[in-house]
Structure formats: structure tokens, C-alpha cells
Design a protein around this motif. Structure first.
Motif, mmCIF file in Angstrom:
data_model
loop_
_atom_site.group_PDB
_atom_site.id
_atom_site.type_symbol
_atom_site.label_atom_id
_atom_site.label_comp_id
_atom_site.label_asym_id
_atom_site.label_seq_id
_atom_site.Cartn_x
_atom_site.Cartn_y
_atom_site.Cartn_z
ATOM 1 N N UNK A 1 6.500 2.539 -6.056
ATOM 2 C CA UNK A 1 6.602 3.495 -4.948
ATOM 3 C C UNK A 1 5.257 3.927 -4.375
ATOM 4 N N UNK A 2 4.158 3.736 -5.111
ATOM 5 C CA UNK A 2 2.812 4.085 -4.639
ATOM 6 C C UNK A 2 2.778 5.515 -4.096
ATOM 7 N N UNK A 3 3.229 6.474 -4.926
ATOM 8 C CA UNK A 3 3.367 7.854 -4.465
ATOM 9 C C UNK A 3 2.032 8.534 -4.158
ATOM 10 N N UNK A 4 0.931 8.007 -4.710
ATOM 11 C CA UNK A 4 -0.364 8.597 -4.356
ATOM 12 C C UNK A 4 -0.649 8.444 -2.862
ATOM 13 N N UNK A 5 -0.192 7.348 -2.283
ATOM 14 C CA UNK A 5 -0.400 7.088 -0.858
ATOM 15 C C UNK A 5 0.829 7.374 -0.008
ATOM 16 N N UNK A 6 2.016 7.361 -0.619
ATOM 17 C CA UNK A 6 3.270 7.535 0.127
ATOM 18 C C UNK A 6 4.222 8.431 -0.666
ATOM 19 N N UNK A 7 3.939 9.732 -0.723
ATOM 20 C CA UNK A 7 4.732 10.622 -1.580
ATOM 21 C C UNK A 7 6.141 10.911 -1.082
ATOM 22 N N UNK A 8 6.422 10.666 0.199
ATOM 23 C CA UNK A 8 7.766 10.953 0.711
ATOM 24 C C UNK A 8 8.375 9.728 1.375
ATOM 25 N N UNK A 9 9.686 9.696 1.344
ATOM 26 C CA UNK A 9 10.475 8.708 2.075
ATOM 27 C C UNK A 9 11.260 9.471 3.125
ATOM 28 N N UNK A 10 11.534 8.827 4.251
ATOM 29 C CA UNK A 10 12.283 9.500 5.309
ATOM 30 C C UNK A 10 13.381 8.603 5.852
ATOM 31 N N UNK A 11 14.387 9.259 6.410
ATOM 32 C CA UNK A 11 15.454 8.565 7.138
ATOM 33 C C UNK A 11 15.678 9.328 8.429
#
Length: 187
Positions: free
Chosen positions: A76-86
Motif C-alpha cells: 500500500x506504500x502508506x508513507x506516500x499514499x496514506x488514503x484511498x478515495x472513491x
């Protein structure tokens, strides 16, 4: 047109994913506190808009080392992309309580269209507690949304090979979102 606004109640809304693991079983992960908003005209639900956000840093599979690996750049690479959106773009009614909701899903900074099969579970007036007092009732509605996505479309491509050409993680991932939305009072 009378548009109503429904806000996802984070404490009662969550998302789950399910992936085939080691060719023999399934592993599930969860995200709690999913946030979102729906704007709906009850007479024309096909014109509804839905926006949702998942905090990917809070992934939970029940196994801390796996959770840490999922948060890493391998997945998920949350350090660079902590959120997902729809963000929905189209709603199609398929039955009295069934809808196909298509929109842009963004994971790891990569956006692709995804269609969720959504079941409307109904609505009910319920108590609403603030500061220890019931100031309700407030109207709640429930939905369950399901989709199947190819994780590689979003750059989630880590894998390893096991015996006889099998893989550790399946390409296709099932996603289920349970939504409890609360009707915002009319202004």
C-alpha cells in the motif's frame, strides 16, 4: 429535485478486502472509520453522488507483521499514499434495492474506474446521543457494496512464487464496504 445528504458514520462503516493466499486459503483485511458522503434525490437515486475515503495506514489483518508488510512500499506504500478515495460517476439501478455504482477508485496514487454492486439495506429512525443525551431521532440507512479489482491495476504488485508455479497473493481482490449513513438535518 430535493437532494438529501447522508454522512457515513465512521464508527459503523468499514471496508474489507479478501485475497487468495498461498493457493490454498483466503486472507482478509479490514479498514475501520471509513468516511464518506452521499447526496441523493430519493425520487431519482440514479443521480446520486458518493465520495469515500479510507485511511490505509489503519489496515488490520490480525497479524502485526503482515499488517506492517501491507503498509510498506511492497503493497500500500502508506508513507506516500496514506488514503484511498472513491468518487462516483454513475449510478445504475438494477432492482428495487440493487445498484451498480461506478466511479474512480484511487489506491497508491493510481486511479481506475471500478463498479461496485450495491445493496440498499433500508433505513430507520434511531436514537442519537451527544454528550450523554439522546437528541434523536436521526435517520440511518445501510448499504453493502462489493467489487472485484485487479491489484496490479493500482501498482500493488509484490508477489512471490510457491511450489508448482503458484503465487503467494492472488491478482484479484474482493472488496466489501459496509456503510451506515446518517441523514443530515435539512437546513
Amino acid at each position: 429535485m430535493v437532494t438529501t445528504k447522508w454522512v457515513f458514520e465512521p464508527g459503523h462503516t468499514g471496508a474489507e478486502f479478501c485475497a487468495r493466499h498461498m493457493m490454498v486459503t483466503y486472507v482478509r483485511g479490514q479498514f475501520k472509520n471509513v468516511r464518506g458522503v452521499m447526496e441523493v434525490d430519493p425520487d431519482e437515486p440514479e443521480k446520486a453522488r458518493v465520495e469515500a475515503t479510507i485511511d490505509a495506514t489503519q489496515v488490520y489483518t490480525g497479524q502485526p507483521e503482515r499488517d506492517a508488510h501491507l503498509r510498506s512500499a511492497d503493497f500500500f506504500d502508506v508513507d506516500n499514499h496514506p488514503t484511498w478515495t472513491f468518487d462516483s460517476s454513475r449510478v445504475h439501478r438494477v432492482s428495487a434495492t440493487g445498484f451498480e455504482v461506478t466511479g474512480d477508485l484511487t489506491v497508491r496514487g493510481v486511479t481506475h474506474p471500478v463498479t461496485f454492486d450495491v445493496s440498499y439495506l433500508g433505513q430507520w429512525d434511531t436514537p442519537w446521543w451527544e454528550d450523554g443525551q439522546d437528541i434523536g431521532p436521526r435517520r440511518r440507512a445501510g448499504f453493502m457494496a462489493k467489487a472485484r479489482v485487479n491489484r496490479h491495476d493500482f501498482g500493488v504488485s509484490w508477489n512471490d512464487v510457491v511450489d508448482r508455479g503458484g503465487v503467494v497473493v492472488s491478482d484479484m481482490i474482493d472488496v466489501i464496504v459496509d456503510v451506515e449513513a446518517v441523514l443530515e438535518p435539512a437546513e
